[in-house]
Design an enzyme around this catalytic site. Structure first.
Site, short mmCIF file in Angstrom:
data_model
loop_
_atom_site.label_atom_id
_atom_site.label_comp_id
_atom_site.label_asym_id
_atom_site.label_seq_id
_atom_site.Cartn_x
_atom_site.Cartn_y
_atom_site.Cartn_z
N ASP A 32 -2.57 -7.67 -5.68
CA ASP A 32 -2.96 -6.52 -4.88
C ASP A 32 -3.41 -5.37 -5.77
O ASP A 32 -2.92 -5.21 -6.89
CB ASP A 32 -1.72 -6.08 -4.08
CG ASP A 32 -2.11 -5.27 -2.86
OD1 ASP A 32 -3.31 -5.14 -2.59
OD2 ASP A 32 -1.19 -4.78 -2.17
N ARG B 296 5.60 -11.63 5.43
CA ARG B 296 4.95 -11.46 6.73
C ARG B 296 5.40 -12.55 7.68
O ARG B 296 5.53 -13.70 7.28
CB ARG B 296 3.43 -11.53 6.58
CG ARG B 296 2.89 -10.36 5.80
CD ARG B 296 1.40 -10.42 5.70
NE ARG B 296 0.94 -9.40 4.77
CZ ARG B 296 -0.30 -9.32 4.32
NH1 ARG B 296 -1.19 -10.20 4.70
NH2 ARG B 296 -0.64 -8.35 3.47
N CYS C 225 0.78 -1.24 0.00
CA CYS C 225 0.00 0.00 0.00
C CYS C 225 0.82 1.30 0.00
O CYS C 225 0.55 2.18 -0.84
CB CYS C 225 -0.99 0.03 1.15
SG CYS C 225 -1.37 -1.52 1.91
N HIS D 228 -8.46 -1.09 -0.52
CA HIS D 228 -7.43 -2.11 -0.75
C HIS D 228 -8.18 -3.35 -1.18
O HIS D 228 -9.20 -3.68 -0.59
CB HIS D 228 -6.69 -2.50 0.53
CG HIS D 228 -6.12 -1.37 1.30
ND1 HIS D 228 -4.77 -1.24 1.49
CD2 HIS D 228 -6.70 -0.35 1.96
CE1 HIS D 228 -4.55 -0.16 2.24
NE2 HIS D 228 -5.70 0.39 2.54
ZN LIG Z 1 -3.19 -2.21 0.68
#
Ligand SMILES: [Zn+2]
Ligand SMILES: [Zn+2]
Length: 570
Positions: free
Chosen positions: A318, A298, A269, A446
């Protein structure tokens, strides 16, 4: 009675049975999980599978005694005395801020637990649970802690449900994507590379590419612009975005470059925000949609890593959308519709939909959260979609809609996520110029449709038991010449297949035709073409598909047939 309550109560009963059979056992924790429960123990000796029926028997005896689950609100000091020989329970108690501790007593077993439980063991059907396996599990999931013995059980309301589940499980085992990945040479893991970091082999890479190319085309047609962002970014960026404050436990330690600290990206993002901000944006440009197949990293505890579906590095499909408040609901509706279209193309038609609300740690204002949550509700209702609320399941920056797809065995897999964010535009001071020339804040969405490419491939493999639809198969056709003098014609066949962009392999090794057919079926190759004299003389191929002989078909016809299938994503 909620099944989770029964499952968790069975965890207590399991611990009670183990206490009876193994005096001196130290207790970890025992939650309800999907389909069942587990309990962690520090045992005086290692368990063998033969122990499970004995423990089960003891559990049934306990259940049949109709014992009450008695609640005890104890002063913390009193509780610590009762649990003085239970170091793991004491460790948990020492972290409590409250002065009182809730405990539950069942017969001669007492546990420190919030509940809820059944009132009495008579509410549990002694024939509708089963202990399934023994595994090692680090205390609190950390390798630094002692390894405990975890006993897993499954439990349902009725015996019939239990038997159905066991049957489905046998089927699921055959479909384990970790085994299929190895067998079909799609991907592997290597201890020296690291846990949760898949290595993609050639065929797996082809599969990824097919999926990515399809997404590329689909999203481009919906007005997305494709971008690429780096894998690391300065710590300051993640401080501005709020990740450092609220998402740190999912991030890896900083990397020092010169005198500055950088972070591996857990999300894409902030980079997308930065591209938006390179220009002054007008309302006329909105909605702006940026898409990236972005690889993120992650932190996941080693105990929860699972093949491709739970990894430490993965590629998200994404995208971020910025729009005006007026455009928001229309954009969300478009997104959902498009998401369903894509999932359907991959063969998924059943979904569980969740609306996840504000978590404990959150950014932004309560008012903003309420507004966003209501809007998501409105959109779901407008599309007449059935959904459940997942309280507190939102991301720190906003509420979200999650779509779990159901596979051919009825299992649910998290895929699509759509999140509304009033927060990042604020943090990064994002603007657009409205009709009247005033600066306004855009709203940010998102979204990931298939979720992660890795996880999605894991789900696809399990859904199709490795026999992927033709358009997704990394290798679509094998050509098997009968004798050496058929090789020339076999090459002619491969050339025609190449011309129509089919993916093939020529199997001209020195092995029998029947062995090659067997291998091809094990490799789940959609079409096996055997070519001998008859085929050579009539410019045709003998076709085998899904363990069936389809007979002689002219080469031209065969190619037309598969081309049509591939074009229609079948
Ligand atoms: Zn995002
Ligand atoms: Zn409990």
């Amino acid at each position: 009675m909620k099944i989770e309550t029964i499952r968790h109560s069975l965890a207590h009963i399991l611990a009670y049975a183990v206490q009876e059979l193994f005096p001196g056992v130290k207790f970890g924790i025992g939650p309800a999980i999907e389909n069942g429960f587990y309990y962690d123990f520090d045992l005086p000796r290692a368990l063998t599978p033969e122990d499970l029926p004995k423990i089960e028997k003891k559990m049934r005896e306990i259940i049949k005694k109709n014992l009450e689950f008695r609640i005890k609100n104890l002063e913390i000091n009193e509780a610590k005395k009762i649990f003085k020989d239970q170091p793991y329970k004491l460790e948990l108690m020492n972290e409590l801020k409250e002065k009182k501790v809730k405990c539950y007593e069942t017969g001669k077993f007492i546990d420190f637990c919030k509940g809820p439980h059944v009132r009495s063991t008579k509410e549990i059907n002694p024939e509708s649970f089963k202990l399934t396996k023994i595994a090692g599990a680090y205390w609190r999931g950390s390798e630094k802690n002692p390894m405990l013995t975890r006993i897993y059980g499954i439990a349902f309301k009725t015996k019939k449900e239990l038997l159905n589940f066991l049957k489905a499980e046998v089927e699921a085992e055959k479909r384990d994507h970790r085994l299929l990945g190895q067998k079909l040479e799609l991907f592997s893991f290597d201890e020296e590379v690291g846990a949760g970091l898949p290595l993609w082999h050639s065929k797996g890479t082809i599969l990824r590419k097919i999926i990515e190319d399809y997404l590329y085309k689909e999203l481009t047609s919906q007005g997305y612009q494709w971008i690429v962002s780096p894998h690391i970014g300065k710590l300051d960026l993640w401080k501005t975005s709020g990740h450092w404050e609220l998402y740190r436990e999912n991030m890896y330690s900083p990397i020092k470059i010169d005198e500055e600290e950088y972070m591996l990206k857990p999300m894409n993002c902030p980079f997308h925000v930065k591209i938006y901000k390179t220009k002054i944006r007008s309302y006329k440009e909105l909605p702006i949609k940026y898409a990236e197949l972005g690889t993120v990293y992650r932190y996941e505890k080693s105990g929860v890593l699972h093949g491709l579906v739970r990894v430490r590095g993965f590629t998200q499909d994404d995208a971020h959308i910025w729009c005006t408040p007026e455009q928001l609901s229309t954009e969300l509706i478009k997104l959902l519709k498009h998401g369903f279209k894509i999932l359907k193309t991959f063969g998924f038609k059943d979904y569980d939909i969740y609306l996840s609300t504000r978590p404990e740690k959150y950014a932004g204002t309560l008012k903003g959260w309420e507004k966003a949550t209501n809007l998501l509700k409105y959109v779901l209702e407008k599309l007449k979609l059935k959904y459940q609320i997942d309280p507190g399941g939102g991301v720190f920056y906003g509420p979200k809609i999650d779509i779990k797809i159901k596979d051919s065995l009825g299992r649910s897999w998290q895929c699509t996520t759509i999140q509304v964010d009033f927060n990042l535009p604020e943090k990064f001071n994002m603007n657009y110029i409205d009709k009247k020339g005033r600066k306004q804040r855009p709203i940010m969405i998102h979204r990931a449709l298939i979720g992660s490419v890795e996880r999605f491939i894991g789900v696809l493999l399990e859904n199709y038991a490795g026999a992927l639809p033709l358009w997704l198969s990394p290798i679509q056709v094998w050509i098997i010449p009968v004798g050496t003098h058929h090789k020339k014609y076999a090459k002619e066949v491969t050339k025609k297949l190449s011309d129509s962009e089919a993916r093939w392999e020529l199997k001209d090794e020195n092995e029998t035709v029947s062995k090659k057919i067997r291998d091809g079926e094990l490799q789940k190759i959609p079409y096996l073409l055997v070519v001998g004299d008859k085929e050579m003389n009539t410019k045709s191929v003998r076709v085998r598909s899904k363990n069936k002989d389809l007979g002689l078909i002219s080469l031209t016809k065969f190619i037309e047939k598969i081309k049509l299938k591939i074009d229609n994503k079948k």
